[in-house]
Design a protein around this motif. Sequence first.
Motif, PDB file in Angstrom:
ATOM      1  N   GLN A 199       0.864  -1.177   0.000  1.00 44.60           N
ATOM      2  CA  GLN A 199       0.000   0.000   0.000  1.00 44.60           C
ATOM      3  C   GLN A 199       0.902   1.229   0.000  1.00 44.60           C
ATOM      4  OE1 GLN A 199      -3.289  -0.345  -0.439  1.00 44.60           O
ATOM      5  NE2 GLN A 199      -2.870  -2.541  -0.458  1.00 44.60           N
ATOM      6  N   LEU A 200       1.079   1.834  -1.152  1.00 44.23           N
ATOM      7  CA  LEU A 200       1.993   2.959  -1.297  1.00 44.23           C
ATOM      8  C   LEU A 200       1.230   4.282  -1.175  1.00 44.23           C
ATOM      9  CD1 LEU A 200       3.922   1.543  -4.383  1.00 44.23           C
ATOM     10  CD2 LEU A 200       4.556   1.356  -1.973  1.00 44.23           C
ATOM     11  N   ARG A 201       1.835   5.211  -0.500  1.00 45.21           N
ATOM     12  CA  ARG A 201       1.222   6.539  -0.344  1.00 45.21           C
ATOM     13  C   ARG A 201       2.180   7.595  -0.860  1.00 45.21           C
ATOM     14  NH1 ARG A 201      -0.996   5.747   5.733  1.00 45.21           N
ATOM     15  NH2 ARG A 201      -2.619   4.259   5.189  1.00 45.21           N
ATOM     16  N   GLY A 202       1.640   8.539  -1.603  1.00 41.97           N
ATOM     17  CA  GLY A 202       2.457   9.640  -2.097  1.00 41.97           C
ATOM     18  C   GLY A 202       2.703  10.666  -1.009  1.00 41.97           C
ATOM     19  N   ARG A 203       3.658  11.503  -1.252  1.00 39.26           N
ATOM     20  CA  ARG A 203       3.955  12.560  -0.264  1.00 39.26           C
ATOM     21  C   ARG A 203       3.116  13.764  -0.471  1.00 39.26           C
ATOM     22  NH1 ARG A 203      10.162  12.778   1.278  1.00 39.26           N
ATOM     23  NH2 ARG A 203      10.399  10.616   1.786  1.00 39.26           N
TER      24      ARG A 203
END
Length: 105
Positions: A101-105
């Motif tokens: 589960q990748l989250r952007g900054r």
Amino acid sequence: MLFSATDAPPSGTFQPPWLEAFGRDYHSKNSGGAPEAELERRIRMSSDYFLEEFAVFCCLRDSGLPVMIYPGSFGTLSEIAAGEHEGAPKQLRDLIVVSLQLRGR
């Protein structure tokens, strides 16, 4: 062998029933009123894509790579690895699937 001969439908095209079910389920929810012929075309294309991708995963598993790390979620592969689809190839059922589960900054 990835699939048994009994998986092939009478038409001679190679699509195991469990595989088509994934595409049919997705497109029935996400094709918003597409004509029946278009819906069937989308389902067929999805089934072809899944078959190709799952064949690669089976080959990787046979080569000694038991863990698949996938960016995001891959629900169908996770379901197979969790044992929810008995007709799926053993190589897929034996996989360890890690969904990132990748989250952007």
